[in-house]
Design a protein around this motif. Sequence first.
Motif, PDB file in Angstrom:
ATOM      1  N   LEU A   5      54.722   7.299 -13.516  1.00 45.48           N
ATOM      2  CA  LEU A   5      53.613   6.165 -13.467  1.00 45.48           C
ATOM      3  C   LEU A   5      53.272   5.753 -14.741  1.00 45.48           C
ATOM      4  O   LEU A   5      53.161   4.833 -14.978  1.00 45.48           O
ATOM      5  CB  LEU A   5      52.610   6.654 -12.499  1.00 45.48           C
ATOM      6  CG  LEU A   5      53.143   6.964 -11.001  1.00 45.48           C
ATOM      7  CD1 LEU A   5      52.001   7.241 -10.267  1.00 45.48           C
ATOM      8  CD2 LEU A   5      53.738   5.894 -10.414  1.00 45.48           C
ATOM      9  N   LYS A  14      52.239   2.258 -14.209  1.00 43.16           N
ATOM     10  CA  LYS A  14      51.623   1.882 -12.974  1.00 43.16           C
ATOM     11  C   LYS A  14      50.715   3.241 -12.835  1.00 43.16           C
ATOM     12  O   LYS A  14      50.578   3.399 -11.597  1.00 43.16           O
ATOM     13  CB  LYS A  14      52.961   2.065 -12.091  1.00 43.16           C
ATOM     14  CG  LYS A  14      53.817   0.942 -12.040  1.00 43.16           C
ATOM     15  CD  LYS A  14      54.995   0.812 -11.072  1.00 43.16           C
ATOM     16  CE  LYS A  14      55.639  -0.407 -10.771  1.00 43.16           C
ATOM     17  NZ  LYS A  14      56.263  -0.809 -11.967  1.00 43.16           N
ATOM     18  N   GLU A  15      50.101   3.562 -13.795  1.00 46.22           N
ATOM     19  CA  GLU A  15      49.175   4.654 -13.567  1.00 46.22           C
ATOM     20  C   GLU A  15      47.934   4.277 -12.781  1.00 46.22           C
ATOM     21  O   GLU A  15      47.310   5.138 -11.913  1.00 46.22           O
ATOM     22  CB  GLU A  15      48.600   5.279 -15.171  1.00 46.22           C
ATOM     23  CG  GLU A  15      48.208   6.606 -14.634  1.00 46.22           C
ATOM     24  CD  GLU A  15      47.834   7.289 -16.183  1.00 46.22           C
ATOM     25  OE1 GLU A  15      47.678   6.572 -17.004  1.00 46.22           O
ATOM     26  OE2 GLU A  15      47.625   8.440 -16.152  1.00 46.22           O
ATOM     27  N   TRP A  27      48.013   3.300  -9.939  1.00 43.42           N
ATOM     28  CA  TRP A  27      48.213   3.647  -8.436  1.00 43.42           C
ATOM     29  C   TRP A  27      47.697   5.253  -8.075  1.00 43.42           C
ATOM     30  O   TRP A  27      47.354   5.356  -6.977  1.00 43.42           O
ATOM     31  CB  TRP A  27      49.912   3.851  -8.383  1.00 43.42           C
ATOM     32  CG  TRP A  27      50.363   2.401  -8.154  1.00 43.42           C
ATOM     33  CD1 TRP A  27      50.111   1.440  -8.476  1.00 43.42           C
ATOM     34  CD2 TRP A  27      51.962   2.641  -8.090  1.00 43.42           C
ATOM     35  NE1 TRP A  27      51.098   0.471  -8.441  1.00 43.42           N
ATOM     36  CE2 TRP A  27      52.452   1.000  -8.070  1.00 43.42           C
ATOM     37  CE3 TRP A  27      52.949   3.249  -7.557  1.00 43.42           C
ATOM     38  CZ2 TRP A  27      53.310   0.511  -7.979  1.00 43.42           C
ATOM     39  CZ3 TRP A  27      54.244   2.671  -7.396  1.00 43.42           C
ATOM     40  CH2 TRP A  27      54.433   1.278  -7.424  1.00 43.42           C
ATOM     41  N   VAL A  60      60.443   5.145  -8.327  1.00 47.91           N
ATOM     42  CA  VAL A  60      59.535   4.200  -9.314  1.00 47.91           C
ATOM     43  C   VAL A  60      60.384   3.864 -10.598  1.00 47.91           C
ATOM     44  O   VAL A  60      60.394   2.699 -10.875  1.00 47.91           O
ATOM     45  CB  VAL A  60      58.279   5.071  -9.541  1.00 47.91           C
ATOM     46  CG1 VAL A  60      57.710   4.140 -10.822  1.00 47.91           C
ATOM     47  CG2 VAL A  60      57.537   5.146  -8.363  1.00 47.91           C
TER      48      VAL A  60
END
Length: 871
Positions: free
Chosen positions: A75, A80-81, A83, A152
């Motif tokens: 992520l 996309k951390e 999330w 992902v």
Amino acid sequence: MAIAIVPLSFLLFASKKTGEKAYVYFLWIMLACFVYSFAYTLELMLLSASWKIAMIKLQYLGAVAFAPLVLFFTLAYTTKEQWIAGPRKLAFLVIPIGNLLLVGTNELHYLFYSSFTISSEGLFPVLVTGKGYFYWVHQGYTLLLIFGSLWVLVKRIEEVPAADSRQVFMVILGLCSPLFVYVWYLTGNVPFLLDPIPVGFLGTGLFFFLGLKNFKLFRIAPIAYRTLFDNLQEGVMVLDSQGALVTLNLSAAKIMGIKRVHQASALKEINDNWPEICDMLRTPRSYQVSEFTRVRDGHTLWYLLSKSKVSAEDQHQVGSLLVLRDITHEKNFQIQIENAKIAAETANKAKSEFLANMSHEIRTPLNGVIGFTELLTHTDLNEQQRRYAQTALTSATSLLDLINDILDLAKIESGKTEVSLDVVDLHELLETIVDVLRFQAHQKGLELLLDLHADVPRRIKTDELKLKQVLINLLNNAVKFTQKGEVVLLVETSGPEQSKQTEQLLFSVQDSGIGIAPDKQHLIFDAFSQADSSTTKKFGGTGLGLTISNKLLSLMDSRIQLESEPGQGSRFFFVLSVEGQKDSDSGQPFSREYLSHISQVVILDGNSRSGTLLQRYCEDFGLPASHVENVNEAFSAIENGSRPVLVLVNNRLLGKSSRDAIQQMMRLAQKAKRHAFFVPLLSSNERDGAIDTFTEIGCLGTIDKPVSPTKLREMLGRTSNSSAHVRSVATPSDTHTDTGKGFTLLVAEDNPINRMLVKVFIEQMSPGAKVLEAENGKDAFAMFETKKPDLVITDIHMPEMNGYELLQAIREYPGKKEVPVIGFTANAFPVAQTDSGNYHFDDYLTKPVAQKKFQQVVGRWMESISKQEER
């Protein structure tokens, strides 16, 4: 042991790098791999079962941490951390921590491992474990997180450019390496009972290392952002949270006229020469837009300045961005577009005026040509003279059709056509439409049918003129391209009602004509196009009818659709949403008791479609009906059927034998002591002389084809009194009554031929009427003041005083009763100037006017005025 040391070397590499979170997670992953591999090495070296069990517990420090760390790394790597921000990150660690506690206390409950045994079958003494329930929970959770990480990364490949996807692919390989080994290990088919997972960790470290180092993703990004910032064409200024200028790019410096990116120089230039930027620097609002100009070297430059906030991940504002953009080119282009629009509107207005004038100039002489040629055909001529006159009338009418098509298309494309909704008697409108085309169809020997379903509302709200023009165009095409068979106008409801008032009606025109090939069907809707160029020579026409019809329907949110096969005919149809109007007349005018004197209807018709249609109409009125296709079947139905009986006979089936056949059926009915009514159905080319013939032999009456519910209804009403005077239910012919005796008509027209034509039309309508002639509006108003006419017909375009001015003068004339004024125009756009102040014409006549239309319009007003005088 060597495999355990390799992740440690990757760990040393990552510790020297920047504090990017992806590097931090990579460091922890390598540490977890080292712990797992090193503990497994010790397990193999030690011989005691208790020590081996202790090493398994140590292994799980790395085992439970690996999958969550891989997810966090993925992520962070894909930006996309967010999330897993906050408590969500801790939620991913609940199961691993629980499993770690269960492993450490396994001897108390044996929920993770159910048993331990040592096997010496391989190279080393290996500890073999029995698998408990939570062992499989740990394995399933690990696989779930690894597959989630893969998903992902795959989505990330779809988002990034091809050049950047290589580094993401390396990270995918780093995940696949332990995944494949892990699945292999879970199958239990590994050699010597050895754990191959540390080998998989070797692939993880290597490929993750390449994904971070070889392609320099995180080292390149800041440089890329700075390069992009410096090379933007727009000037960008970065402000801190207090509104102070932090930095700016090279484009901003160039726009402001300073030689280099220098904060102090930029602030001085802004304070001295850019008050718009000063205002935004001092204003605390987070979003602003401003447009302003500067004059440089005699040229006006346009700029667009915008301000927007810059927020951190927690949505807290950390600063602002000012973007300064040179929009001179766009602004000049916009000005050019506006000037071109004004020029186009001026040209369009000039075109409209030209079309109006040309329409008047062309239609005015055509009015005389068509009017007097039509009158000539009604005089005593020999056969050759009549043929010449009819040819001239047909040619003039064709020329008028061509002019009308072109002007209609011009009106639509210039935006002069608007939808005018009004309450319309749909049944009456449809009968009028088919009556317009019936003579042309019957001359070719075609059956023209009106198929009107009983559930179609009688009164609807729609644009009558546009609907009429579309249907006439479609029917005219169907008759033109059909050599034998039939043409059917079908109207029925389509689908469920949209609301209590609104419903959809399907209008369809079907023919048995030449049809259209599939590859040619799209051409016929283009202006001036037909499916085959040879059809223009054979059938004539401009190819504008369908184009105009489609454009008219588009104004009413509909369009024409087509189904056709070559040689099998065509079907043109469209669906129209209309508003139904409540009407006490539902189309079912009679009760069964009222028609009790008719037990049965026999329809003698050789055309299957026509006979079936008549049968349905009768049944809609509550009458049993049967359709027969030959005389013998009709004889049998009369002789053996119920009494009394109504017999409808299609005269075309029997031709010259109709009279004899009907008389024979009458004698048969008398012999069988059955009371019967006989009604022949006549085509328009059979009507002359036939009515008297059938009346003489005792027929109840005749009905003109195509038969409609209204015509059938009128005839059924007359059957209730069979001794009533026998007359035709056909469309009444033009009659000349002397309702205009003592009537005075004022005609204002600058064209003497048109004045003469109006005078002739009036004399034929009412020989006792007086016609006053004026060649301009001024003379007409003088006659109006002195002669006091009952009705005024005025040309709209006249010298000295035009029709609008004359209308206004008449309406404002004191002490005079309200006199009807009819506008006489050849204008292509007559609705564009129908008002003179607050006044309106009472009616319109459009040049060239046919005698029948003239008699309808003027006769209606003459009759109305006559009734007022009687009262």
